[in-house]
Design a protein around this motif. Structure first.
Motif, PDB file in Angstrom:
ATOM      1  N   PRO A  13       0.801  -1.236   0.000  1.00 51.76           N
ATOM      2  CA  PRO A  13       0.000   0.000   0.000  1.00 51.76           C
ATOM      3  C   PRO A  13       0.831   1.281   0.000  1.00 51.76           C
ATOM      4  O   PRO A  13       0.406   2.288  -0.598  1.00 51.76           O
ATOM      5  CB  PRO A  13      -0.827  -0.124   1.291  1.00 51.76           C
ATOM      6  N   ALA A  14       1.995   1.266   0.620  1.00 47.89           N
ATOM      7  CA  ALA A  14       2.847   2.461   0.611  1.00 47.89           C
ATOM      8  C   ALA A  14       3.239   2.823  -0.809  1.00 47.89           C
ATOM      9  O   ALA A  14       3.271   4.011  -1.188  1.00 47.89           O
ATOM     10  CB  ALA A  14       4.094   2.221   1.464  1.00 47.89           C
ATOM     11  N   TYR A  15       3.508   1.797  -1.616  1.00 51.21           N
ATOM     12  CA  TYR A  15       3.869   2.033  -3.015  1.00 51.21           C
ATOM     13  C   TYR A  15       2.645   2.399  -3.854  1.00 51.21           C
ATOM     14  O   TYR A  15       2.711   3.254  -4.746  1.00 51.21           O
ATOM     15  CB  TYR A  15       4.556   0.800  -3.594  1.00 51.21           C
ATOM     16  N   GLU A  16       1.534   1.756  -3.563  1.00 54.16           N
ATOM     17  CA  GLU A  16       0.328   2.005  -4.343  1.00 54.16           C
ATOM     18  C   GLU A  16      -0.159   3.440  -4.187  1.00 54.16           C
ATOM     19  O   GLU A  16      -0.765   4.016  -5.108  1.00 54.16           O
ATOM     20  CB  GLU A  16      -0.764   1.009  -3.941  1.00 54.16           C
ATOM     21  N   ASN A  42       8.723   6.950 -11.432  1.00 54.97           N
ATOM     22  CA  ASN A  42       9.841   6.196 -10.868  1.00 54.97           C
ATOM     23  C   ASN A  42       9.431   5.342  -9.687  1.00 54.97           C
ATOM     24  O   ASN A  42      10.011   4.276  -9.461  1.00 54.97           O
ATOM     25  CB  ASN A  42      10.974   7.147 -10.491  1.00 54.97           C
ATOM     26  N   VAL A  43       8.414   5.770  -8.948  1.00 54.96           N
ATOM     27  CA  VAL A  43       7.882   4.904  -7.895  1.00 54.96           C
ATOM     28  C   VAL A  43       7.283   3.660  -8.533  1.00 54.96           C
ATOM     29  O   VAL A  43       7.482   2.532  -8.050  1.00 54.96           O
ATOM     30  CB  VAL A  43       6.837   5.642  -7.038  1.00 54.96           C
ATOM     31  N   ALA A  44       6.571   3.845  -9.646  1.00 57.27           N
ATOM     32  CA  ALA A  44       5.971   2.698 -10.344  1.00 57.27           C
ATOM     33  C   ALA A  44       7.045   1.749 -10.863  1.00 57.27           C
ATOM     34  O   ALA A  44       6.903   0.514 -10.775  1.00 57.27           O
ATOM     35  CB  ALA A  44       5.093   3.193 -11.486  1.00 57.27           C
ATOM     36  N   ARG A  45       8.127   2.291 -11.400  1.00 55.98           N
ATOM     37  CA  ARG A  45       9.198   1.419 -11.911  1.00 55.98           C
ATOM     38  C   ARG A  45       9.890   0.681 -10.778  1.00 55.98           C
ATOM     39  O   ARG A  45      10.233  -0.502 -10.920  1.00 55.98           O
ATOM     40  CB  ARG A  45      10.197   2.246 -12.719  1.00 55.98           C
ATOM     41  N   PHE A  46      10.089   1.350  -9.688  1.00 53.54           N
ATOM     42  CA  PHE A  46      10.716   0.665  -8.562  1.00 53.54           C
ATOM     43  C   PHE A  46       9.777  -0.394  -7.994  1.00 53.54           C
ATOM     44  O   PHE A  46      10.222  -1.468  -7.590  1.00 53.54           O
ATOM     45  CB  PHE A  46      11.110   1.674  -7.476  1.00 53.54           C
ATOM     46  N   ARG A  47       8.492  -0.100  -7.976  1.00 55.49           N
ATOM     47  CA  ARG A  47       7.520  -1.089  -7.491  1.00 55.49           C
ATOM     48  C   ARG A  47       7.595  -2.353  -8.350  1.00 55.49           C
ATOM     49  O   ARG A  47       7.510  -3.484  -7.837  1.00 55.49           O
ATOM     50  CB  ARG A  47       6.114  -0.490  -7.529  1.00 55.49           C
ATOM     51  N   ALA A  48       7.773  -2.189  -9.662  1.00 54.37           N
ATOM     52  CA  ALA A  48       7.911  -3.356 -10.536  1.00 54.37           C
ATOM     53  C   ALA A  48       9.154  -4.157 -10.163  1.00 54.37           C
ATOM     54  O   ALA A  48       9.146  -5.402 -10.186  1.00 54.37           O
ATOM     55  CB  ALA A  48       7.972  -2.909 -11.996  1.00 54.37           C
ATOM     56  N   GLN A  49      10.221  -3.476  -9.788  1.00 56.46           N
ATOM     57  CA  GLN A  49      11.431  -4.180  -9.358  1.00 56.46           C
ATOM     58  C   GLN A  49      11.194  -4.903  -8.037  1.00 56.46           C
ATOM     59  O   GLN A  49      11.667  -6.027  -7.836  1.00 56.46           O
ATOM     60  CB  GLN A  49      12.589  -3.192  -9.228  1.00 56.46           C
ATOM     61  N   PHE A  97      13.255   8.314  -6.188  1.00 52.56           N
ATOM     62  CA  PHE A  97      13.010   6.942  -6.652  1.00 52.56           C
ATOM     63  C   PHE A  97      13.695   6.657  -7.979  1.00 52.56           C
ATOM     64  O   PHE A  97      13.997   5.499  -8.284  1.00 52.56           O
ATOM     65  CB  PHE A  97      11.512   6.641  -6.680  1.00 52.56           C
ATOM     66  N   GLY A  98      13.968   7.683  -8.766  1.00 51.09           N
ATOM     67  CA  GLY A  98      14.808   7.467  -9.940  1.00 51.09           C
ATOM     68  C   GLY A  98      16.185   6.971  -9.535  1.00 51.09           C
ATOM     69  O   GLY A  98      16.772   6.083 -10.182  1.00 51.09           O
ATOM     70  N   VAL A  99      16.726   7.524  -8.440  1.00 56.81           N
ATOM     71  CA  VAL A  99      18.012   7.066  -7.908  1.00 56.81           C
ATOM     72  C   VAL A  99      17.899   5.631  -7.409  1.00 56.81           C
ATOM     73  O   VAL A  99      18.783   4.791  -7.649  1.00 56.81           O
ATOM     74  CB  VAL A  99      18.481   8.007  -6.777  1.00 56.81           C
ATOM     75  N   LEU A 100      16.802   5.314  -6.724  1.00 54.00           N
ATOM     76  CA  LEU A 100      16.636   3.957  -6.185  1.00 54.00           C
ATOM     77  C   LEU A 100      16.458   2.927  -7.307  1.00 54.00           C
ATOM     78  O   LEU A 100      16.907   1.782  -7.172  1.00 54.00           O
ATOM     79  CB  LEU A 100      15.445   3.916  -5.226  1.00 54.00           C
ATOM     80  N   ALA A 139      12.654   6.859 -15.140  1.00 59.66           N
ATOM     81  CA  ALA A 139      11.886   7.761 -16.002  1.00 59.66           C
ATOM     82  C   ALA A 139      12.489   9.156 -15.922  1.00 59.66           C
ATOM     83  O   ALA A 139      12.620   9.726 -14.838  1.00 59.66           O
ATOM     84  CB  ALA A 139      10.422   7.789 -15.560  1.00 59.66           C
ATOM     85  N   VAL A 140      12.871   9.700 -17.056  1.00 58.89           N
ATOM     86  CA  VAL A 140      13.530  11.009 -17.117  1.00 58.89           C
ATOM     87  C   VAL A 140      12.478  12.091 -17.343  1.00 58.89           C
ATOM     88  O   VAL A 140      11.593  11.949 -18.189  1.00 58.89           O
ATOM     89  CB  VAL A 140      14.576  11.039 -18.247  1.00 58.89           C
TER      90      VAL A 140
END
Length: 576
Positions: free
Chosen positions: A441-444, A451-458, A516-519, A552-553
């Motif tokens: 839920p924190a990610y959702e 970038n949060v979405a991309r990290f969530r996929a990871q 989150f781009g960094v993460l 994501a840039v």
């Protein structure tokens, strides 16, 4: 423009705390500011003992107010309590002005841990009186030969012949902060007449006793990190804090309480260094342009800034879980090694990024940065090094990722309450049974941020890895492989608490998505590292490459974050 995300002595007003806490925190800031930068740096360079600071603390009752639990305070101490939120605030301030000051405070916390966990009322009263008198404390656990391997301690206690419950202690301890001046040293040893864990003893010693010999300071610093030796030291029955397995538990539980402080000290160091670095870079002209006009410089300083913000968000949220912990909620046992390992190694990255920008300036003796670049290295290594904490973090991975449990939401905990459970933690075992709330839920809540979405996929991919390609029994003995997996898991936990705190504080979404781009980049780098491990299977190698993502840039977002960084130039400079 004042950046409200970073500590700035010019604007600092901890209005979220009670009046006495606010007074003491502000008084501490004012003491350092009045002392001035020249004196601060000179004391660091000459390795001066911290007598002036400890005299200030004694006069104001700083340590006594912040480090005396409510149960030991008595009716004359209405503001005394063990409050992790305000302890964290003071860690940050002391780190900001110099790790030597923080260290004397930090090892006092460790020395008090076994005392406040003890049922020995006389020892508790003595500790409270010593705090009131402005004394410091020490934690006599590690040894020169064995380090912190308490199973192998060579501090031996021979029972007194009269059967009165006392001992004579002989042995040495090594790397013990404040061991030169502590009014009370909590010392771990073992009885000569009892085998195994039942023979452990924690006892209180006095560094001024004739049978207590300070051998040397083992580091070249104002931090007095002592080697001391006890020779036939008399341990009376009233000096015994714990015996048997309770002594073992007290050692580990003290680490849970005390080593948490590493993260906020690291934050304070990075904040002071960042003001210096950005101000210097903005004012330096190279090839006719400010250094900050170069794209790589902007990227490095922006990365440093968002990493630092992430450190603060994670640590602040971890405080809430510490303060809300209890017998049925031990989630703090994961977040503690995370603060010791992840936040402090982030601090190293922050300093390195800024150092790449300011280059030779970072060596100059009249800068705070010169000491920050040295001291930031010690924090990840003050608790058994990074790999020890990663190995500990891995014990929680499967339950955290795959088996969430129901918990009531944990609120922000800035209330003036005593964190008494930290001294009633009980047996230090059963980590594999600790359960966690659902991390998703924190990610959702921030799924709309690219970038949060991309990290969530990871993060989801890591769950698949644990379910389908986790290390087998043979690989589980390969710590080199496991540590790479641990780094991936640590990033998921780090991101979770960052997002929770962002939600609670209304963090600017530009800053959050830039972080989150960094993460995303960090996760990809650790996945590539896992791919290259000698024992990685073909399936694990394929998974690792499949987990690599590109952030994501967004040039407009990055420009807005850069404007926040640029505004730090001249925002704070310590008066000479």
């Amino acid at each position: 423009m004042s950046d409200q995300l970073l500590f700035n002595p010019r604007t600092y007003d901890p209005a979220h705390f009670d009046p006495e806490t606010r007074r003491l925190l502000r008084a501490t800031v004012d003491w350092f500011e009045e002392r001035g930068k020249r004196r601060l740096i000179e004391d660091y360079r000459t390795r001066a003992w911290l007598g002036d600071f400890l005299a200030f603390s004694a006069k104001e009752g700083l340590f006594a107010t912040f480090l005396t639990p409510e149960a030991a305070a008595g009716p004359d101490g209405p503001d005394k309590r063990w409050d992790t939120a305000r302890i964290a605030a003071l860690n940050e301030i002391l780190g900001f002005y110099g790790l030597d000051y923080w260290y004397a405070w930090q090892v006092t916390i460790l020395g008090l841990g076994p005392v406040w966990q003890s049922d020995n009322a006389a020892a508790r009263d003595r500790a409270a009186q010593l705090l009131d008198a402005g004394e410091v404390f020490a934690f006599g656990l590690s040894e020169k030969t064995h380090g912190a391997d308490i199973y192998s301690t060579d501090m031996l206690l021979e029972p007194d012949a009269d059967g009165a419950g006392g001992f004579r202690a002989t042995g040495s301890k090594y790397y013990i902060g404040n061991g030169n001046a502590a009014g009370l040293v909590s010392v771990f040893g073992r009885r000569t007449d009892v085998e195994g864990p039942d023979g452990y003893v924690f006892f209180a010693a006095d560094s001024r006793h004739p049978a207590y010999d300070v051998v040397k300071n083992v580091v070249d610093s104002s931090k007095y990190v002592s080697e001391f030796r006890l020779t036939d030291y008399p341990v009376a029955a009233e000096d015994v804090l714990h015996t048997g397995r309770a002594a073992f538990d007290a050692a580990l539980n003290t680490v849970n309480v005390g080593k948490f402080n590493l993260c906020t000290a690291s934050i304070g160091i990075c904040e002071h260094a960042m003001y210096e670095a950005v101000t210097h870079a903005q004012g330096r002209i190279l090839y006719g342009r400010p250094v900050t006009a170069f794209p790589h410089v902007r990227r490095e300083l922006a990365d440093a800034y968002v990493r630092l913000v992430g450190m603060k968000l994670f640590s602040d949220r971890a405080v809430d879980y510490f303060r809300s912990a209890g017998p049925d909620d031990r989630r703090y046992l994961l977040f503690n090694p995370m603060t010791k390992m992840k936040v402090t190694t982030e601090g190293e990255k922050v300093i390195d990024l800024m150092w790449d920008v300011i280059a030779a300036k970072g060596f100059e003796k009249d800068t705070y940065f010169a000491q920050a670049a040295v001291e930031i290295r010690g924090l990840p290594k003050l608790e058994g090094t990074v790999h020890v904490n990663l190995a500990l973090i891995l014990k929680f991975m499967r339950n955290h990722l795959l088996a969430p449990a129901d918990y009531a939401p944990v609120p922000t905990r800035l209330d003036a309450a005593d964190d008494g459970f930290l001294f009633r933690q009980g047996p230090a075992r059963g980590l594999g049974s600790v359960r966690f709330h659902d991390w998703r839920p924190a990610y959702e809540a921030y799924a709309a941020l690219p970038n949060v979405a991309r990290f969530r996929a990871q993060a989801d991919a890591l769950c698949t890895f644990v379910e389908t390609a986790a290390p087998d029994e043979e690989q589980s003995r390969d710590l080199d492989l496991l540590l790479a997996v641990g780094q991936l898991f640590a990033l998921v936990v780090h991101g979770q608490l960052v997002l929770e705190q962002a939600r609670l504080t209304g963090l600017d979404e530009d800053v959050l998505d830039e972080l989150f781009g960094v993460l995303v980049r960090d996760f990809s780098a650790h996945a590539v590292e896992l791919h290259g491990k000698d024992s990685a299977t073909a399936e694990q190698q394929a998974w690792a490459l499949g987990a690599v993502r590109r952030p994501a840039v967004d040039a407009d977002r990055s420009a807005r974050v850069w404007a926040r960084v640029e505004a730090l130039a001249g925002a704070y400079e310590m008066a000479l």
